[in-house]
Scaffold this active site. Structure first.
Site, short mmCIF file in Angstrom:
data_model
loop_
_atom_site.label_atom_id
_atom_site.label_comp_id
_atom_site.label_asym_id
_atom_site.label_seq_id
_atom_site.Cartn_x
_atom_site.Cartn_y
_atom_site.Cartn_z
N LYS A 64 0.96 -1.08 -0.02
CA LYS A 64 0.01 -0.10 0.01
C LYS A 64 0.75 1.28 -0.02
CE LYS A 64 -4.53 0.79 -0.04
NZ LYS A 64 -5.74 0.12 -0.43
N ASP B 55 -7.11 4.23 -4.73
CA ASP B 55 -7.52 4.09 -3.16
C ASP B 55 -8.27 5.57 -2.90
OD1 ASP B 55 -7.79 1.97 -0.77
OD2 ASP B 55 -7.46 4.10 0.08
#
Ligand code: NDP
Ligand code: 2IT
Length: 447
Positions: free
Chosen positions: A120, A160
């Site tokens: 991430k 995201d």
């Protein structure tokens, strides 16, 4: 297990979101370690990212002022495939949040059945109120560092919060220029340059496919069900669309300023209006209540105020905004109003107290790492299409996505059963996700 958790906390005392995500997984793994004590060494390693990259992102705004943001990439685990996971641009981004998201991603990606490790990244940059050219300059500066750490067989970022098609386009262009190659290094790309059909829809659609499977275990369905959705971004929009496809009635949506309640239901025309508001005009959800009759807007208030969105009388709740947006008291409001099922579209939107309330009250509850895995699964399908230099039709990708979600549901459900916790999707998803990574890690040696 307790000592692993205590060490995680002691090492990084200022990372509460990461602690929360680790504790939830470790709490599920007891029975697995009893059966396979050798996996304890895997657990000890898994709570530490393989690599964390932090960097400076200088960029000039339209008035010529310099801003310096902070960028990160957390390469958490590559035991079963290249690091894979989104980039988040939001002022709240810090290492705690990205480590929690990267850790969750490891298990989620494992559950998809596709060969993807977990990662991430992101920045504390706030895209809100920025012009397109400011966003472009920021993305180019961000990629001028990140490009050396990623690659189609190494680490494949995607979107995201705050990172959608526009940002992925600018990021991809800069990567292509710097690396001097055209590869599937990012997913969520636009259709003309290697994107996959259904990737924009995938997280929301997949969430509703998963919730449909969960409801079916109790002979229930979306047909005629009222549904509370939070958020109004990518995940929320396409969750809303699929709820409509299945005959349900979505009645709420929100953003960080507040929520709208539309008793008559958010129908297809109104959803199209929301998509235009959010994706093109970049406006606020409050405008919905000004544009349509009979709609209430409730402004969000800081804690300890409870978000009254969760007091809405609904059959199904789909939190699709952000982490820890439903606390224990808000979960009780949902239970009191008779909710049947809660499926997480966001990552970790329900606090541990909220999850406990749902499980204690017999509410079907799906953890995000299972129910929102459709986004990254379809990213995996985008990677496959890029490697094949082919593109599949909308129906082909949608069918594959649906198949993957049905499988994840079955796997989580059966695993919970096998370990003596029937109906506990939290335990089922954590254990099933862990087992594949643990076996791969043991086979390759502790590294
Ligand atoms: P978007 O940026 O498209 O939308 C985010 C939505 O959540 C917006 O409505 C935003 O409101 C709201 N929101 C964000 N932060 C906060 C906050 N701190 N408080 C209140 N509201 C907030 O993001 P996505 O839809 O892509 O992501 C939503 C969630 O789903 C995230 O948890 C993400 O990690 C998760 N997810 C996303 C996937 C994907 O493929 N995109 C895949 C799997 C999970 P506002 O505009 O006012 O900030
Ligand atoms: O949280 C997630 O799974 C995502 N933001 C999607 C990641 C991806 O690589 O598609």
């Amino acid at each position: 297990m307790k000592s692993v958790y205590e060490r995680v906390k002691a090492r990084d005392p200022d990372q509460p979101e990461f602690h929360q995500a680790v504790e939830e997984v470790l709490d599920s793994l007891g029975p697995v370690i009893e059966d396979n004590p050798e996996f304890m060494d895997v657990v000890k390693g898994m709570v530490e990212p393989e690599r964390v990259i932090q960097f400076r992102i200088p960029w000039y705004d339209d008035d010529g002022n310099l801003h310096v943001n902070r960028g990160f990439r957390v390469q958490f685990n590559s035991a079963i495939g290249p690091y894979k996971g989104g980039l988040r641009f939001h002022p709240s981004v810090n290492l705690s949040i990205l480590k929690f998201l990267g850790f969750e991603q490891v298990f989620k990606n494992s559950l998809t059945g596709l060969p993807m490790g977990g990662g991430k990244g992101g920045s504390d940059f706030d895209p809100k109120g920025k012009s397109d050219s400011e966003v472009m300059r920021f993305c180019q500066s961000f990629m001028s560092e990140l490009w050396r750490h990623i690659g189609a067989d190494l680490d494949v970022p995607a979107g995201d919060i705050g990172v959608g098609g526009r940002e992925i386009g600018y990021l991809f262009g800069m990567y292509r220029k710097l690396a001097n190659e055209f590869t599937g290094v990012l997913t969520g790309k636009g259709l003309p340059y290697g994107g996959s059909l259904i990737r924009p829809e995938a997280t929301g659609y997949g969430l509703v496919y998963f919730a449909r499977e969960m409801l079916a275990t109790k002979d229930k369905s979306f047909d005629g069900a009222t549904v509370a959705i939070s958020g109004s971004g990518n995940v929320a929009q396409f969750a809303c669309e699929k709820v409509l496809d299945l005959g349900g009635k979505p009645v709420t949506m929100s953003d960080s300023s507040g929520y709208i309640y539309d008793e008559a239901g958010i129908d297809r025309d109104k959803l199209a209006w929301i998509m235009d508001l959010k994706n093109n005009r970049r406006g606020r959800i409050k405008e919905y209540s000004e544009n349509f009759d009979g709609v209430d807007f409730t402004e969000s208030k800081p804690e300890p105020n409870l978000n009254q969105l969760w007091a809405t009388n609904v059959d199904v709740a789909l939190p699709c905004a952000t982490q820890n947006e439903v606390n224990g008291d808000e979960a009780k409001m949902l239970v009191d109003s008779g909710v049947m099922a809660v499926a997480e579209g966001a990552n970790m939107p329900c606090t541990p107290e909220a999850v406990e309330v749902f499980l204690e009250n017999g509410v079907l509850f799906a953890p995000g790492k299972a129910s929102n895995a459709g986004g990254v699964a379809t990213s995996g399908l985008e990677m496959s299409q890029n490697s094949l230099r082919m593109s599949w039709s909308r129906d082909e990708v949608d069918q594959k996505l649906e198949g993957i979600m049905v499988n994840i549901h079955k796997n989580a459900y059966n695993t919970a059963d096998r370990y003596g916790m029937p109906g506990n999707y939290v335990a089922g998803a954590n254990i099933a996700g862990f087992l594949k990574v643990a076996e791969a890690t043991m086979a390759q040696g502790i590294l």
